[in-house]
Design a protein around this motif. Structure first.
Motif, PDB file in Angstrom:
ATOM      1  N   ALA A  89     -38.166  13.777 -51.432  1.00  0.00           N
ATOM      2  CA  ALA A  89     -38.680  13.314 -50.142  1.00  0.00           C
ATOM      3  C   ALA A  89     -38.931  14.515 -49.235  1.00  0.00           C
ATOM      4  N   GLN A  90     -40.093  14.563 -48.611  1.00  0.00           N
ATOM      5  CA  GLN A  90     -40.464  15.646 -47.702  1.00  0.00           C
ATOM      6  C   GLN A  90     -40.449  15.209 -46.240  1.00  0.00           C
ATOM      7  N   PHE A  91     -40.445  13.881 -46.001  1.00  0.00           N
ATOM      8  CA  PHE A  91     -40.570  13.364 -44.642  1.00  0.00           C
ATOM      9  C   PHE A  91     -39.418  12.428 -44.262  1.00  0.00           C
ATOM     10  N   GLY A  92     -38.339  12.451 -45.031  1.00  0.00           N
ATOM     11  CA  GLY A  92     -37.178  11.631 -44.719  1.00  0.00           C
ATOM     12  C   GLY A  92     -37.234  10.212 -45.241  1.00  0.00           C
ATOM     13  N   GLY A  93     -38.172   9.925 -46.146  1.00  0.00           N
ATOM     14  CA  GLY A  93     -38.302   8.576 -46.698  1.00  0.00           C
ATOM     15  C   GLY A  93     -37.771   8.481 -48.111  1.00  0.00           C
ATOM     16  N   VAL A  94     -38.278   7.490 -48.830  1.00  0.00           N
ATOM     17  CA  VAL A  94     -37.939   7.315 -50.241  1.00  0.00           C
ATOM     18  C   VAL A  94     -39.198   7.504 -51.069  1.00  0.00           C
ATOM     19  N   VAL A  95     -39.034   8.015 -52.268  1.00  0.00           N
ATOM     20  CA  VAL A  95     -40.166   8.358 -53.123  1.00  0.00           C
ATOM     21  C   VAL A  95     -40.346   7.325 -54.222  1.00  0.00           C
ATOM     22  N   ALA A  96     -41.607   6.979 -54.481  1.00  0.00           N
ATOM     23  CA  ALA A  96     -41.982   6.091 -55.582  1.00  0.00           C
ATOM     24  C   ALA A  96     -43.203   6.700 -56.260  1.00  0.00           C
ATOM     25  N   GLU A  97     -43.336   6.489 -57.562  1.00  0.00           N
ATOM     26  CA  GLU A  97     -44.455   7.056 -58.303  1.00  0.00           C
ATOM     27  C   GLU A  97     -45.208   5.989 -59.068  1.00  0.00           C
ATOM     28  N   ALA A  98     -46.512   6.236 -59.208  1.00  0.00           N
ATOM     29  CA  ALA A  98     -47.374   5.370 -60.016  1.00  0.00           C
ATOM     30  C   ALA A  98     -48.485   6.248 -60.585  1.00  0.00           C
ATOM     31  N   GLY A  99     -48.535   6.368 -61.893  1.00  0.00           N
ATOM     32  CA  GLY A  99     -49.551   7.208 -62.518  1.00  0.00           C
ATOM     33  C   GLY A  99     -49.404   8.642 -62.038  1.00  0.00           C
ATOM     34  N   GLU A 100     -50.495   9.234 -61.615  1.00  0.00           N
ATOM     35  CA  GLU A 100     -50.489  10.601 -61.112  1.00  0.00           C
ATOM     36  C   GLU A 100     -50.045  10.681 -59.662  1.00  0.00           C
ATOM     37  N   ALA A 101     -49.987   9.558 -58.967  1.00  0.00           N
ATOM     38  CA  ALA A 101     -49.703   9.561 -57.538  1.00  0.00           C
ATOM     39  C   ALA A 101     -48.215   9.477 -57.238  1.00  0.00           C
TER      40      ALA A 101
END
Length: 127
Positions: free
Chosen positions: A32-44
């Motif tokens: 996380a770069q902005f204090g949130g939570v990270v999720a991924e899908a494909g390349e994004a």
């Protein structure tokens, strides 16, 4: 040491160092770069940030910002038996945003449609 042996040793050392360079280049991937939570899908990669009644989703591809002009999305928030949906619209270079909030432990289901791409779906849990 013969020139051929020296070249072999140098080539081997360079080959061993290449994976380290790539690992360092992607050190922020998944973080996380902005204090949130990270999720991924494909390349994004998506970072979902909830603050002051506003949801912001930062979109990147291996650390590089992904343009969100013309994109759309929806964040479904599941907290216990309650479900709410937040419509997401472009909000800058690589961001989508909408009005809403979530609590720690809520399940987040993100659906994003980037222009000219397949729809993306990612899941994570709020912290």
């Amino acid at each position: 040491m013969h020139a051929k042996t020296l070249l072999t040793v140098v080539a081997a050392l360079l080959a061993l160092n290449l994976p380290l360079r790539d690992a360092h280049a992607h050190a922020e991937h998944g973080q996380a770069q902005f204090g949130g939570v990270v999720a991924e899908a494909g390349e994004a990669q998506f970072e979902i940030v909830g603050k002051d009644g506003k949801i912001t989703v930062h979109v990147s591809d291996h650390g590089k910002p992904v343009a969100t002009a013309g994109a759309s999305g929806k964040l479904s928030i599941l907290a216990g038996a309650e479900k709410s949906d937040v419509e997401l619209k472009p909000a800058g270079d690589n961001r989508l945003s909408g009005q809403g909030a979530y609590v720690a432990g809520a399940k987040l289901l993100l659906q994003v449609q980037l222009p000219g791409k397949k729809p993306l779906q990612a899941r994570t849990v709020a912290k």
